[in-house]
Design a protein around this motif. Structure first.
Motif, PDB file in Angstrom:
ATOM      1  N   GLY A   6      14.296  20.699 -12.547  1.00  0.00           N
ATOM      2  CA  GLY A   6      15.040  20.874 -11.317  1.00  0.00           C
ATOM      3  C   GLY A   6      14.351  20.189 -10.155  1.00  0.00           C
ATOM      4  O   GLY A   6      15.000  19.679  -9.242  1.00  0.00           O
ATOM      5  N   LEU A   7      13.032  20.153 -10.187  1.00  0.00           N
ATOM      6  CA  LEU A   7      12.251  19.471  -9.146  1.00  0.00           C
ATOM      7  C   LEU A   7      12.493  17.964  -9.230  1.00  0.00           C
ATOM      8  O   LEU A   7      12.641  17.296  -8.206  1.00  0.00           O
ATOM      9  N   ALA A   8      12.594  17.448 -10.453  1.00  0.00           N
ATOM     10  CA  ALA A   8      12.885  16.028 -10.645  1.00  0.00           C
ATOM     11  C   ALA A   8      14.281  15.705 -10.130  1.00  0.00           C
ATOM     12  O   ALA A   8      14.494  14.673  -9.489  1.00  0.00           O
ATOM     13  N   LEU A  36       5.826   7.462  -2.780  1.00  0.00           N
ATOM     14  CA  LEU A  36       6.910   8.065  -3.559  1.00  0.00           C
ATOM     15  C   LEU A  36       6.629   7.973  -5.053  1.00  0.00           C
ATOM     16  O   LEU A  36       6.921   8.903  -5.803  1.00  0.00           O
ATOM     17  N   GLN A  37       6.062   6.863  -5.476  1.00  0.00           N
ATOM     18  CA  GLN A  37       5.695   6.716  -6.886  1.00  0.00           C
ATOM     19  C   GLN A  37       4.652   7.774  -7.266  1.00  0.00           C
ATOM     20  O   GLN A  37       4.737   8.398  -8.320  1.00  0.00           O
ATOM     21  N   ASP A  38       3.642   7.969  -6.389  1.00  0.00           N
ATOM     22  CA  ASP A  38       2.642   9.012  -6.632  1.00  0.00           C
ATOM     23  C   ASP A  38       3.293  10.390  -6.714  1.00  0.00           C
ATOM     24  O   ASP A  38       2.930  11.214  -7.556  1.00  0.00           O
ATOM     25  N   LEU A  39       4.245  10.631  -5.813  1.00  0.00           N
ATOM     26  CA  LEU A  39       4.952  11.916  -5.804  1.00  0.00           C
ATOM     27  C   LEU A  39       5.711  12.120  -7.125  1.00  0.00           C
ATOM     28  O   LEU A  39       5.653  13.200  -7.714  1.00  0.00           O
ATOM     29  N   TRP A  40       6.384  11.071  -7.576  1.00  0.00           N
ATOM     30  CA  TRP A  40       7.117  11.162  -8.835  1.00  0.00           C
ATOM     31  C   TRP A  40       6.168  11.458 -10.002  1.00  0.00           C
ATOM     32  O   TRP A  40       6.473  12.275 -10.862  1.00  0.00           O
ATOM     33  N   LEU A  41       5.009  10.821 -10.016  1.00  0.00           N
ATOM     34  CA  LEU A  41       4.035  11.053 -11.093  1.00  0.00           C
ATOM     35  C   LEU A  41       3.544  12.499 -11.077  1.00  0.00           C
ATOM     36  O   LEU A  41       3.331  13.101 -12.138  1.00  0.00           O
ATOM     37  N   LYS A  42       3.384  13.061  -9.892  1.00  0.00           N
ATOM     38  CA  LYS A  42       2.962  14.465  -9.799  1.00  0.00           C
ATOM     39  C   LYS A  42       4.060  15.388 -10.330  1.00  0.00           C
ATOM     40  O   LYS A  42       3.774  16.383 -11.006  1.00  0.00           O
ATOM     41  N   ILE A  43       5.299  15.064 -10.007  1.00  0.00           N
ATOM     42  CA  ILE A  43       6.415  15.874 -10.488  1.00  0.00           C
ATOM     43  C   ILE A  43       6.504  15.778 -12.007  1.00  0.00           C
ATOM     44  O   ILE A  43       6.671  16.778 -12.704  1.00  0.00           O
ATOM     45  N   GLY A  45       4.153  15.208 -14.001  1.00  0.00           N
ATOM     46  CA  GLY A  45       3.030  15.930 -14.587  1.00  0.00           C
ATOM     47  C   GLY A  45       3.419  17.361 -14.889  1.00  0.00           C
ATOM     48  O   GLY A  45       2.879  17.980 -15.804  1.00  0.00           O
ATOM     49  N   GLY A  46       4.337  17.884 -14.119  1.00  0.00           N
ATOM     50  CA  GLY A  46       4.941  19.179 -14.361  1.00  0.00           C
ATOM     51  C   GLY A  46       4.006  20.365 -14.430  1.00  0.00           C
ATOM     52  O   GLY A  46       4.242  21.269 -15.211  1.00  0.00           O
TER      53      GLY A  46
END
Length: 168
Positions: A6-8, A36-43, A45-46
């Motif tokens: 859901g976060l994704a 934003l790319q870093d943010l996506w990678l953190k998301i 990572g779950g």
């Protein structure tokens, strides 16, 4: 409540607004895209649990990323400035003319030292080149400290006098 999936989904929905926020905070669209790319990678990572307000959570994450990047940029700038300050300037490197003049001056000094009387030469070399204390030089040469001081004084006069050792 929303899980990592859901976060994704919230990220994909809020991406244009997140890009605007990061662009404003970082001052560059390319920096914002990187963040934003870093943010996506953190998301992806779950490692987060259920999130009640995913959009607010994403904006907080984006804001924190922007702050971290600005702090890192300031540190990087400070380090680069400090590094540049200690680097030798082009004028500090010898050019061929200065190198030849320095070699000539060194040869001249070596000639004058070689022309000194033996004790004077020994005292001078021990004190100026080997940095031996005057008291130890006196012991080695079997003379008083006062005699070593006089030998050094005469050596300096001979080195700095235009005629050198002529009047000895």
């Amino acid at each position: 409540m929303t899980q990592g999936g859901g976060l994704a989904a919230a990220y994909l929905e809020q991406r244009p607004a997140l890009l605007r926020l990061l662009s404003a905070r970082l001052g560059s669209v390319s920096e914002a895209e990187d963040a934003l790319q870093d943010l996506w990678l953190k998301i992806e990572g779950g490692t987060t649990g259920p999130v009640e307000h995913p959009a607010a959570y994403l904006f907080r994450m984006a804001s924190n990323l922007a702050t971290d990047r600005r702090v890192a940029a300031v540190r990087r700038g400070t380090l680069e400035t400090a590094w540049d300050a200690v680097q030798p300037q082009p004028t500090e490197f010898p050019n061929s003319e200065r190198l030849l003049l320095s070699r000539d001056a060194l040869a001249h000094v070596e000639t004058r030292i070689a022309a000194m009387p033996e004790r004077m030469q020994a005292a001078y070399r021990l004190f100026r080149i080997e940095q031996v204390p005057q008291r130890e030089i006196a012991t080695r040469l079997g003379v008083s400290v006062s005699a070593v001081e006089k030998l050094l004084h005469r050596a300096y006069l001979h080195l700095h006098r235009p005629g050198g050792l002529d009047d000895d």
